[in-house]
Design a protein around this motif. Structure first.
Motif, PDB file in Angstrom:
ATOM      1  N   CYS A 124       0.872  -1.168   0.000  1.00 35.25           N
ATOM      2  CA  CYS A 124       0.000   0.000   0.000  1.00 35.25           C
ATOM      3  C   CYS A 124       0.912   1.222   0.000  1.00 35.25           C
ATOM      4  CB  CYS A 124      -0.906   0.003   1.227  1.00 35.25           C
ATOM      5  SG  CYS A 124      -1.990   1.446   1.333  1.00 35.25           S
ATOM      6  N   LEU A 125       0.800   2.041  -1.033  1.00 34.97           N
ATOM      7  CA  LEU A 125       1.605   3.254  -1.181  1.00 34.97           C
ATOM      8  C   LEU A 125       0.718   4.468  -0.953  1.00 34.97           C
ATOM      9  CD1 LEU A 125       3.470   2.085  -4.382  1.00 34.97           C
ATOM     10  CD2 LEU A 125       4.603   2.617  -2.215  1.00 34.97           C
ATOM     11  N   ALA A 126       1.273   5.515  -0.349  1.00 35.96           N
ATOM     12  CA  ALA A 126       0.452   6.679  -0.035  1.00 35.96           C
ATOM     13  C   ALA A 126       1.307   7.928   0.116  1.00 35.96           C
ATOM     14  CB  ALA A 126      -0.337   6.437   1.259  1.00 35.96           C
ATOM     15  N   THR A 127       0.639   9.072  -0.004  1.00 34.77           N
ATOM     16  CA  THR A 127       1.290  10.327   0.337  1.00 34.77           C
ATOM     17  C   THR A 127       1.404  10.417   1.863  1.00 34.77           C
ATOM     18  OG1 THR A 127      -0.781  11.566   0.514  1.00 34.77           O
ATOM     19  CG2 THR A 127       0.257  11.442  -1.676  1.00 34.77           C
ATOM     20  N   ALA A 128       2.310  11.244   2.332  1.00 34.09           N
ATOM     21  CA  ALA A 128       2.463  11.431   3.781  1.00 34.09           C
ATOM     22  C   ALA A 128       1.185  11.986   4.392  1.00 34.09           C
ATOM     23  CB  ALA A 128       3.646  12.355   4.063  1.00 34.09           C
ATOM     24  N   GLU A 129       0.511  12.866   3.666  1.00 35.57           N
ATOM     25  CA  GLU A 129      -0.729  13.455   4.158  1.00 35.57           C
ATOM     26  C   GLU A 129      -1.812  12.391   4.313  1.00 35.57           C
ATOM     27  OE1 GLU A 129      -3.769  16.181   5.282  1.00 35.57           O
ATOM     28  OE2 GLU A 129      -1.588  16.135   5.477  1.00 35.57           O
ATOM     29  N   ALA A 130      -2.001  11.546   3.300  1.00 32.76           N
ATOM     30  CA  ALA A 130      -3.029  10.511   3.372  1.00 32.76           C
ATOM     31  C   ALA A 130      -2.747   9.526   4.494  1.00 32.76           C
ATOM     32  CB  ALA A 130      -3.126   9.781   2.035  1.00 32.76           C
ATOM     33  N   ALA A 131      -1.471   9.309   4.802  1.00 32.94           N
ATOM     34  CA  ALA A 131      -1.072   8.330   5.818  1.00 32.94           C
ATOM     35  C   ALA A 131      -0.923   8.937   7.208  1.00 32.94           C
ATOM     36  CB  ALA A 131       0.244   7.676   5.398  1.00 32.94           C
ATOM     37  N   ARG A 132      -1.384  10.157   7.397  1.00 28.93           N
ATOM     38  CA  ARG A 132      -1.111  10.863   8.647  1.00 28.93           C
ATOM     39  C   ARG A 132      -1.664  10.156   9.883  1.00 28.93           C
ATOM     40  NH1 ARG A 132      -5.238  16.069   7.910  1.00 28.93           N
ATOM     41  NH2 ARG A 132      -7.207  14.893   8.102  1.00 28.93           N
ATOM     42  N   GLY A 133      -2.708   9.370   9.709  1.00 29.72           N
ATOM     43  CA  GLY A 133      -3.291   8.694  10.868  1.00 29.72           C
ATOM     44  C   GLY A 133      -2.657   7.361  11.206  1.00 29.72           C
ATOM     45  N   MET A 134      -1.802   6.860  10.336  1.00 28.21           N
ATOM     46  CA  MET A 134      -1.241   5.518  10.526  1.00 28.21           C
ATOM     47  C   MET A 134       0.029   5.592  11.370  1.00 28.21           C
ATOM     48  SD  MET A 134      -3.583   3.863   9.005  1.00 28.21           S
ATOM     49  CE  MET A 134      -3.042   2.184   8.706  1.00 28.21           C
ATOM     50  N   THR A 135      -0.200   5.729  12.663  1.00 25.82           N
ATOM     51  CA  THR A 135       0.893   5.859  13.620  1.00 25.82           C
ATOM     52  C   THR A 135       1.269   4.488  14.186  1.00 25.82           C
ATOM     53  OG1 THR A 135      -0.759   6.320  15.317  1.00 25.82           O
ATOM     54  CG2 THR A 135       0.272   8.217  14.232  1.00 25.82           C
ATOM     55  N   ALA A 136       2.299   4.446  15.001  1.00 24.22           N
ATOM     56  CA  ALA A 136       2.786   3.185  15.569  1.00 24.22           C
ATOM     57  C   ALA A 136       1.654   2.428  16.261  1.00 24.22           C
ATOM     58  CB  ALA A 136       3.922   3.454  16.549  1.00 24.22           C
ATOM     59  N   GLY A 137       1.480   1.162  15.875  1.00 21.39           N
ATOM     60  CA  GLY A 137       0.464   0.304  16.462  1.00 21.39           C
ATOM     61  C   GLY A 137      -0.887   0.350  15.784  1.00 21.39           C
ATOM     62  N   SER A 138      -1.084   1.240  14.810  1.00 19.59           N
ATOM     63  CA  SER A 138      -2.394   1.380  14.171  1.00 19.59           C
ATOM     64  C   SER A 138      -2.659   0.289  13.134  1.00 19.59           C
ATOM     65  CB  SER A 138      -2.521   2.761  13.511  1.00 19.59           C
ATOM     66  OG  SER A 138      -1.535   2.928  12.507  1.00 19.59           O
ATOM     67  N   HIS A 139      -1.622  -0.362  12.643  1.00 21.86           N
ATOM     68  CA  HIS A 139      -1.779  -1.427  11.661  1.00 21.86           C
ATOM     69  C   HIS A 139      -0.546  -2.310  11.740  1.00 21.86           C
ATOM     70  CE1 HIS A 139      -3.676  -3.409   8.363  1.00 21.86           C
ATOM     71  NE2 HIS A 139      -2.742  -3.108   7.462  1.00 21.86           N
ATOM     72  N   GLY A 140      -0.666  -3.537  11.248  1.00 22.55           N
ATOM     73  CA  GLY A 140       0.491  -4.420  11.334  1.00 22.55           C
ATOM     74  C   GLY A 140       0.347  -5.656  10.484  1.00 22.55           C
ATOM     75  N   THR A 141       1.416  -6.439  10.441  1.00 24.92           N
ATOM     76  CA  THR A 141       1.458  -7.686   9.691  1.00 24.92           C
ATOM     77  C   THR A 141       2.585  -8.541  10.231  1.00 24.92           C
ATOM     78  OG1 THR A 141       1.921  -8.680   7.529  1.00 24.92           O
ATOM     79  CG2 THR A 141       2.864  -6.511   7.930  1.00 24.92           C
ATOM     80  N   THR A 142       2.353  -9.844  10.335  1.00 28.26           N
ATOM     81  CA  THR A 142       3.414 -10.739  10.798  1.00 28.26           C
ATOM     82  C   THR A 142       4.428 -11.009   9.692  1.00 28.26           C
ATOM     83  OG1 THR A 142       1.981 -11.818  12.418  1.00 28.26           O
ATOM     84  CG2 THR A 142       3.929 -13.041  11.705  1.00 28.26           C
ATOM     85  N   PHE A 143       3.936 -11.409   8.522  1.00 29.22           N
ATOM     86  CA  PHE A 143       4.829 -11.834   7.446  1.00 29.22           C
ATOM     87  C   PHE A 143       5.167 -10.722   6.459  1.00 29.22           C
ATOM     88  CE2 PHE A 143       2.731 -15.845   8.682  1.00 29.22           C
ATOM     89  CZ  PHE A 143       3.855 -16.606   8.965  1.00 29.22           C
TER      90      PHE A 143
END
Length: 397
Positions: free
Chosen positions: A254-273
């Motif tokens: 998933c690629l995004a601008t910094a502005e669009a990704a502003r809410g994706m802070t540490a712990g907000s999303h993740g993946t094991t593999f």
């Protein structure tokens, strides 16, 4: 012998043992020309030496550490994708569905971080396919994928493809984003007109929405540009990619601008593999080839050659094939016979094609396909159409 596998696929009775370039070989030595590429996955064909070397070299060093630690090859791949696109940041996953889940969550989180958590709805388009998770089947909106899985996940408003008035009417105070494939793959190789894509960008700018491009099937060179939206000169805020980016190894991003990704802070999303060293090594190897001088020009040349030669097949068999759709090496044949019958008949000619919606078959050869491969495929498609045409005439008599 009864299979131990869940019967969710009606598998063709063929098992392949090895492949090379655009060809697959069965256990008993039969050769098939692969114009499906694992549904647009094997972008560089089978057993590409650069990918083989990258994977085997990495496999001897390190397979997995988790995202609790830095993964240098992931940092490198992310930087290369950012430098080659509109994006500022990348999130690696294992599939297109996961990349789209990240995109959906990112769009919702963007508005929540801006003080508008009520803006969570995403407008999508009829004929779309965005994956098989509960959220992405709701986004795609196709009832055959939703039936039986309980209440449809809320938050998606679907409008007819190409209906601008319906799109405008669907945008409300809860709308967060518009999500679209530049070319609908599963939907029948339906290309979104340039002016429509530009209109979506304008609507997003007017209403403070994010524009999400699903380039899972169209990306990584498939249309002759690195990503299909580039043809329209339209810049998304968020984009998903997968399939070809791993060349056959499970990889999504998933690629995004910094502005669009502003809410994706540490712990907000993740993946094991997601982003593991094996996937990152292969992803970088794919980019080595796709970004090399002349590669995308080759895709355009082969796509044009295939399209031109298919025109003669249509002229000879107008009752079987009525239309060619698509760009580059994502082409579709609109049929006058059931696409399942055409797919089976092509397989009898030792040619692999992929069925899609709107009674279309997809031609998705590896991007390294040669002129000789194109000529051979057209010959086999001509034989397929000829046989089906004869059956149609026999039935009419």
């Amino acid at each position: 012998m009864t299979s131990a596998l869940l019967p969710t696929y009606a598998r063709a009775p063929i098992a392949f043992e090895r492949g090379e370039g655009a060809w697959l070989v069965t256990r008993d030595g039969e050769r098939y020309l692969d114009f499906g590429a694992g549904i647009a996955v094997n972008a560089l064909g089978h057993a590409h030496p650069h990918l083989v070397e990258a994977l085997t070299s990495q496999a001897q060093k390190l397979w997995h550490t988790s995202n609790l630690f830095e993964i240098p090859e992931g940092e490198r791949l992310g930087r290369r994708l950012v430098d080659a696109t509109f994006a500022d940041v990348a999130f690696f996953a294992n599939s297109g569905a996961e990349a789209n889940e990240a995109a959906i969550k990112m769009a919702r989180k963007y508005h929540a971080a801006g003080g508008h958590p009520e803006r969570f709805r995403i407008v999508t388009f009829e004929g779309a396919f965005h994956g098989r998770t509960l959220a992405t089947i709701a986004a795609g909106g196709q009832q055959k994928y939703i039936d039986g899985f309980g209440p449809k996940v809320d938050g998606f408003d679907q409008v007819p493809f190409g209906d601008h008035d319906a799109l405008v009417a669907a945008i409300g105070p809860e709308t967060a984003a518009l999500m679209i494939e530049p070319i609908q793959g599963e939907g029948g190789i339906r290309t979104v007109p340039t002016e429509m894509l530009r209109g979506l960008r304008a609507l997003c700018d007017e209403h403070g929405l994010l524009l999400i491009m699903d380039e899972v099937q169209t990306g990584v060179g498939r249309t002759g540009r690195l990503f299909a939206h580039e043809w329209a000169g339209v810049t998304p805020d968020i984009m998903s990619a997968a399939k070809g980016i791993g060349g056959g190894f499970p990889l999504g991003v998933c690629l995004a601008t910094a502005e669009a990704a502003r809410g994706m802070t540490a712990g907000s999303h993740g993946t094991t593999f997601g982003g593991n060293p094996l996937a990152m090594a292969v992803g970088n190897a794919v980019l080595d080839v796709v970004l090399a001088d002349g590669f995308l020009d080759h895709v355009l040349r082969m796509g044009l050659l295939l399209k031109q030669r298919l025109g003669a097949v249509i002229d000879r068999h107008p009752g079987v094939i009525s239309e060619i759709r698509g760009t580059g090496l994502i082409l579709g044949l609109k049929l006058g016979v059931p696409n399942t019958a055409f797919t089976a008949a092509a397989r009898d000619e030792r040619l692999l094609v992929i069925p899609a919606g709107d009674n279309v078959v997809r031609l998705l050869p590896p991007l390294i396909v040669s002129e000789a491969d194109v000529a051979e495929a057209v010959e086999r498609l001509d034989a397929t159409a000829g046989r089906l045409g004869a059956q149609m005439r026999g039935a009419a008599e």
